[in-house]
Design a protein around this motif. Sequence first.
Motif, PDB file in Angstrom:
ATOM      1  N   GLU A 136      54.776 -12.382 -74.359  1.00 57.48           N
ATOM      2  CA  GLU A 136      56.173 -13.288 -74.710  1.00 57.48           C
ATOM      3  C   GLU A 136      55.950 -14.502 -73.790  1.00 57.48           C
ATOM      4  O   GLU A 136      56.215 -15.650 -74.121  1.00 57.48           O
ATOM      5  CB  GLU A 136      57.350 -12.602 -74.367  1.00 57.48           C
ATOM      6  N   ARG A 137      55.562 -14.307 -72.544  1.00 55.63           N
ATOM      7  CA  ARG A 137      55.279 -15.217 -71.781  1.00 55.63           C
ATOM      8  C   ARG A 137      54.452 -16.384 -72.092  1.00 55.63           C
ATOM      9  O   ARG A 137      54.768 -17.674 -72.034  1.00 55.63           O
ATOM     10  CB  ARG A 137      54.822 -14.726 -70.528  1.00 55.63           C
ATOM     11  N   GLY A 138      53.168 -15.782 -72.538  1.00 52.52           N
ATOM     12  CA  GLY A 138      52.225 -16.696 -73.164  1.00 52.52           C
ATOM     13  C   GLY A 138      52.648 -17.668 -74.107  1.00 52.52           C
ATOM     14  O   GLY A 138      52.325 -18.923 -74.227  1.00 52.52           O
ATOM     15  N   LEU A 139      53.345 -17.055 -75.244  1.00 54.36           N
ATOM     16  CA  LEU A 139      53.945 -17.970 -76.343  1.00 54.36           C
ATOM     17  C   LEU A 139      54.875 -18.929 -75.931  1.00 54.36           C
ATOM     18  O   LEU A 139      54.717 -20.351 -75.960  1.00 54.36           O
ATOM     19  CB  LEU A 139      54.493 -17.089 -77.281  1.00 54.36           C
ATOM     20  N   SER A 140      55.473 -18.623 -74.971  1.00 51.07           N
ATOM     21  CA  SER A 140      56.438 -19.789 -74.372  1.00 51.07           C
ATOM     22  C   SER A 140      55.918 -20.875 -73.676  1.00 51.07           C
ATOM     23  O   SER A 140      56.241 -21.936 -73.770  1.00 51.07           O
ATOM     24  CB  SER A 140      57.536 -18.923 -73.317  1.00 51.07           C
ATOM     25  N   GLU A 141      54.546 -20.522 -72.895  1.00 47.31           N
ATOM     26  CA  GLU A 141      53.937 -21.582 -72.313  1.00 47.31           C
ATOM     27  C   GLU A 141      53.227 -22.658 -73.125  1.00 47.31           C
ATOM     28  O   GLU A 141      53.275 -23.544 -72.856  1.00 47.31           O
ATOM     29  CB  GLU A 141      52.950 -21.189 -71.446  1.00 47.31           C
ATOM     30  N   GLN A 142      52.834 -22.089 -74.160  1.00 50.64           N
ATOM     31  CA  GLN A 142      52.114 -22.896 -75.321  1.00 50.64           C
ATOM     32  C   GLN A 142      53.137 -24.059 -75.855  1.00 50.64           C
ATOM     33  O   GLN A 142      53.049 -25.130 -75.948  1.00 50.64           O
ATOM     34  CB  GLN A 142      51.618 -22.234 -76.502  1.00 50.64           C
ATOM     35  N   GLU A 143      54.207 -23.329 -76.145  1.00 51.78           N
ATOM     36  CA  GLU A 143      55.142 -24.477 -76.699  1.00 51.78           C
ATOM     37  C   GLU A 143      55.609 -25.395 -75.746  1.00 51.78           C
ATOM     38  O   GLU A 143      55.807 -26.801 -75.981  1.00 51.78           O
ATOM     39  CB  GLU A 143      56.459 -23.608 -76.973  1.00 51.78           C
ATOM     40  N   ASP A 144      55.860 -25.048 -74.503  1.00 54.16           N
ATOM     41  CA  ASP A 144      56.230 -25.887 -73.346  1.00 54.16           C
ATOM     42  C   ASP A 144      54.862 -26.977 -73.249  1.00 54.16           C
ATOM     43  O   ASP A 144      55.179 -28.222 -73.085  1.00 54.16           O
ATOM     44  CB  ASP A 144      56.006 -25.371 -71.967  1.00 54.16           C
ATOM     45  N   ALA A 145      53.550 -26.576 -73.546  1.00 54.14           N
ATOM     46  CA  ALA A 145      52.655 -27.638 -73.252  1.00 54.14           C
ATOM     47  C   ALA A 145      52.680 -28.621 -74.362  1.00 54.14           C
ATOM     48  O   ALA A 145      52.511 -29.551 -74.251  1.00 54.14           O
ATOM     49  CB  ALA A 145      51.256 -26.781 -73.178  1.00 54.14           C
ATOM     50  N   ARG A 146      52.934 -28.359 -75.690  1.00 56.03           N
ATOM     51  CA  ARG A 146      53.265 -29.061 -76.568  1.00 56.03           C
ATOM     52  C   ARG A 146      54.149 -29.908 -76.479  1.00 56.03           C
ATOM     53  O   ARG A 146      54.047 -31.154 -76.704  1.00 56.03           O
ATOM     54  CB  ARG A 146      53.310 -28.213 -78.017  1.00 56.03           C
ATOM     55  N   GLN A 147      55.137 -29.465 -76.148  1.00 53.44           N
ATOM     56  CA  GLN A 147      56.413 -30.154 -75.954  1.00 53.44           C
ATOM     57  C   GLN A 147      56.197 -31.306 -74.756  1.00 53.44           C
ATOM     58  O   GLN A 147      56.470 -32.652 -74.765  1.00 53.44           O
ATOM     59  CB  GLN A 147      57.798 -29.591 -75.531  1.00 53.44           C
ATOM     60  N   GLN A 148      55.465 -30.627 -73.888  1.00 52.55           N
ATOM     61  CA  GLN A 148      55.085 -31.783 -72.657  1.00 52.55           C
ATOM     62  C   GLN A 148      54.251 -32.736 -72.982  1.00 52.55           C
ATOM     63  O   GLN A 148      54.521 -34.020 -72.670  1.00 52.55           O
ATOM     64  CB  GLN A 148      54.226 -30.773 -71.597  1.00 52.55           C
ATOM     65  N   ALA A 149      53.137 -32.311 -73.660  1.00 49.77           N
ATOM     66  CA  ALA A 149      52.224 -33.325 -74.499  1.00 49.77           C
ATOM     67  C   ALA A 149      52.975 -34.491 -75.324  1.00 49.77           C
ATOM     68  O   ALA A 149      52.570 -35.753 -75.129  1.00 49.77           O
ATOM     69  CB  ALA A 149      51.092 -32.660 -75.262  1.00 49.77           C
ATOM     70  N   GLU A 150      53.907 -33.951 -75.949  1.00 49.28           N
ATOM     71  CA  GLU A 150      54.728 -35.057 -76.841  1.00 49.28           C
ATOM     72  C   GLU A 150      55.262 -35.728 -76.066  1.00 49.28           C
ATOM     73  O   GLU A 150      55.409 -37.237 -76.300  1.00 49.28           O
ATOM     74  CB  GLU A 150      55.477 -34.288 -77.878  1.00 49.28           C
ATOM     75  N   GLU A 151      56.083 -35.524 -75.020  1.00 44.76           N
ATOM     76  CA  GLU A 151      56.607 -36.234 -74.165  1.00 44.76           C
ATOM     77  C   GLU A 151      55.957 -37.121 -73.289  1.00 44.76           C
ATOM     78  O   GLU A 151      56.268 -38.534 -73.171  1.00 44.76           O
ATOM     79  CB  GLU A 151      57.523 -35.362 -72.873  1.00 44.76           C
ATOM     80  N   GLN A 152      54.735 -36.896 -73.231  1.00 46.08           N
ATOM     81  CA  GLN A 152      53.706 -37.687 -72.355  1.00 46.08           C
ATOM     82  C   GLN A 152      53.314 -38.761 -73.405  1.00 46.08           C
ATOM     83  O   GLN A 152      53.245 -40.010 -72.811  1.00 46.08           O
ATOM     84  CB  GLN A 152      52.484 -36.752 -71.843  1.00 46.08           C
ATOM     85  N   LEU A 153      53.098 -38.441 -74.511  1.00 43.58           N
ATOM     86  CA  LEU A 153      52.572 -39.394 -75.409  1.00 43.58           C
ATOM     87  C   LEU A 153      53.692 -40.393 -75.741  1.00 43.58           C
ATOM     88  O   LEU A 153      53.340 -41.622 -75.666  1.00 43.58           O
ATOM     89  CB  LEU A 153      52.474 -38.650 -77.027  1.00 43.58           C
ATOM     90  N   ARG A 154      54.987 -39.968 -75.775  1.00 45.60           N
ATOM     91  CA  ARG A 154      56.166 -40.838 -75.979  1.00 45.60           C
ATOM     92  C   ARG A 154      56.133 -41.875 -74.679  1.00 45.60           C
ATOM     93  O   ARG A 154      56.352 -42.937 -74.727  1.00 45.60           O
ATOM     94  CB  ARG A 154      57.486 -40.148 -75.948  1.00 45.60           C
ATOM     95  N   GLN A 155      56.022 -41.338 -73.494  1.00 44.02           N
ATOM     96  CA  GLN A 155      55.951 -42.006 -72.432  1.00 44.02           C
ATOM     97  C   GLN A 155      54.792 -43.147 -72.324  1.00 44.02           C
ATOM     98  O   GLN A 155      55.135 -44.222 -72.180  1.00 44.02           O
ATOM     99  CB  GLN A 155      55.904 -41.177 -71.003  1.00 44.02           C
TER     100      GLN A 155
END
Length: 922
Positions: A136-155
């Motif tokens: 469960e934990r692993g799945l959640s971290e992947q999603e975070d990373a994706r979102q984080q990457a998207e945010e970084q891209l936007r920034q």
Amino acid sequence: MTTGDVLQVILAGSSLADRQWIIELLRSGSRWRFEFTEADTGEAALLQAQGPTRGSEPILLACALADMDAMRLIGRLIDAQGLTPCPVVVITPGNGRDLGPVLLRAGAQDYIGEEWLSPFVLARAVENARVRWATERGLSEQEDARQQAEEQLRQAQRLTQTIIDGAGALVFAKDLAGRYFLTNRAWRERVGLSEQQADGVTDEAVYGPLVAQDVRRSDEQVLASGRLVVAEETTFERGQAVYYLSSKFPLLDETGNPYAVCGVSTDVTSLKETQAALQARERELQTLADNTPDILARFDRQMRHVFVSAAIERMTGRPPQDFIGRTARELGMPADLCDCWENAIQAAFQEACAQTVAFTYEAAGGPAHFSGRFVPEFGSEDAIDHVLAVLHDDTEQKRAEQDINRLLEEERHYARLLARMAQASRLVHASLSADEIAQVLTHQAREILGARRAITQLTLDGPGARTIQAVSLAADANPNEPPHGTVLTASLTGKAGEPLGHVQLTGGPYGEFTHEDRTVLMQLAAIASTGLENARLYASLREADHRKDEFLATLAHELRNPLAPIRNGLEILHRSGQLTGPAARARDMMERQLAHMVRLVDDLLDVSRISRGKVDLRLMRLTLQSVLESALESSRPAIEASRHRLVMQLPTEPVWIDGDLTRLAQVVSNLLNNAAKYTPASGRIELSAQVEGPYAVICVTDNGTGISTDMLPRVFDLFAQVDHTLARAQGGLGIGLSLVKKLVELHGGDIRAESRGLGQGSRFTVRLPLAARTTADDGAVPASPTSRSAPSVAPCRVLVCDDNVDGAESLALMLGLLGHEVRTVHDGPAALATVRHWRPDAVLLDIGLPGMSGYEVARQMRSDPHLRGLLLVAVTGWGTQDDQRRSAAAGFDQHLTKPVEVTALESLLASRLARAAPPAAG
Ligand code: ADP
């Protein structure tokens, strides 16, 4: 994790027995080793689970708790993301079928009903919970990373946009089809599009087909080259050309293929304009530098030429490029020029101020003179980067100055020469004799031409012909030294070209004489020739004048002789008292005319005497009033005869002057007579006198004929007559005013004539200096009017001697009428003989006697001791003071001029004989 590792378990349960039972179940049912942390309350379990992270997450195994149920425990464990900090397994009461799924949804990883508890089940549940939690934990971290990457891209995109928007340049990116997909604010503002409008727009739409074609071509080159291309692009915006400097590069995908063109364009229009202006300026400056006659050069600190204008080639014959990067010394310029330049450059750098120089350069065409300035050039930091030299070729100007100076010097030389010639000419013309002229010419010629020796030789012919020689030597010249060097000679010629002589110079200042010297000498000789001519004329004029004076004197004398018997005759007629009626009137008329004639003769004589300098004034202190009275006495008959009204304005106080009473009275009387003469009958004559400053001023004003303006300045000239017919009608010779002027001037005074014109009357103003002390003192005499009545005298013996028989006889007749015993003789010897035997008391002796002169006769009488006490009176036509001195020297007691006035003669006889008579005689 391997099975050798230890699993951490937080065992939460209120019952110790339960906890031990569970520990045993777990140890027995698993290959794992466990390490247990026990918590007897829910709070304690929470603390353990949320405590600091250990090596690996513990597993929370919870069974019945007294303080909180399992749901609450999970609720408090769960974080913001709905996750528990560690795997949670709950042992539920019963079989757990109801509560179990609720617990799983709440966040537990597993549950076990008490009914199903066994070592194996418990071990599987714990192990599986670990795996499930981790999954469960692993799945959640992947999603975070994706979102984080998207945010970084936007920034990153925002940052990029902010950066490119902030850039002043135009930034853009276009895909391969030429559609803009990235633009910055500057680009959009420049083309006037919004962000939305800009997205996907093409160059054609923005700039039009023509510009778009060019841009497209350049984009394709960029894409083909695959690298950065910098190019200048021109667009037309609002009808104006706009220049861009564009840096364009392709954007490559991961395979290295270009998918877009990105560009950064800077508007360089104003830069280009500035550059163009700058270039134009530079061109202008270059043109100026190339065309100015001045040499412009710029030096660096090492004194090397950084720039030099084309003019340098004219000076040195070397092209400007030869100079660049080299110093004057390296170029092999003359040492003194190098020193001059180097000093100026160094001083300009060190002192930061302009240096002035002047130097001469030996150019191929001769020495060239330069002047110039070395000026420091300040750079941006106020440091002096270079020194600029501006050098001006003054050669022409210097030459012109030299020419001007030479011309000026020549002009000065000629001005001096002219002045000296003029001076020489003045001196020559002021010289009245040939000797003087010869001297002046010789001296001036030698001085002006700087010769050592000058000789003039003149041969004058005609009466008194003679030779004249004049010599002039330089101050240091020896009179005996023989003449050396060239000789310069000029001839003197008379008016008719006859030779008069020559002037000769030797020892010119530079050995030789120049052509100019010759001209000067010839000119001087010509001036001297004219001078000689003038001197000759002057001498003959003087001679003529002298003869005229002599003639006038003789004329007067000769006129006096016939006048004497006339006067005597008239006196006899008067005294005899025999004439009455028309005869008496005729006699009176003859007396008046005689008086007039006597005055004319006197004036004539006076004028000639004064012009010969033969008049001595008998000066004495006298009053102005006495002069005027005396003058009026003699002029009154003329004034009255014409019935003029005489108005007088005289000072009440005596005004003292030093003068000759007779002469001054003569002056005023002359003016009064003229006033009477030139004023129609019944006119008005004013006689005024007053003191003005240091002068006694006498004015004679009439309202008569006046004097015209052109005549006014000449009335005092000798023989000047305004209107000959009138003057003649009035009986004048034109000598009266001339005499008046001369007499006034002899007294140190002056006279002025004024008239507003013909018919306007005239005024004559005489100014005489006042006496130094204006008081009556020594010798002051009042006027003594003459009178017909003389003191009566005792009869005596009178001998009259005159070769003019009428004169002698008439005088004798008159003296006889007066009661005297008279004898007449007509020559000297007869006079001497008569005196000796007849023994008269007085002898009236003419001087101009034939054979023996009156002087001689007088001398002989005086030398005769028997004739002592004899009154000897000269009665003569010669009346000058000179004549009087001579007669006194010859022994005469008195000197009377013909025609003798009877009263004067009577007074003389009376005074003399009274003194001579013995006191006891009467
Ligand atoms: P003259 O013997 O002719 O009077 P003067 O020397 O006395 O000679 O005078 C010169 C001339 O000046 C005269 O001829 C006359 O024309 C003019 N003159 C002199 N006095 C007067 C006067 N008071 N009014 C007008 N004319 C005068």
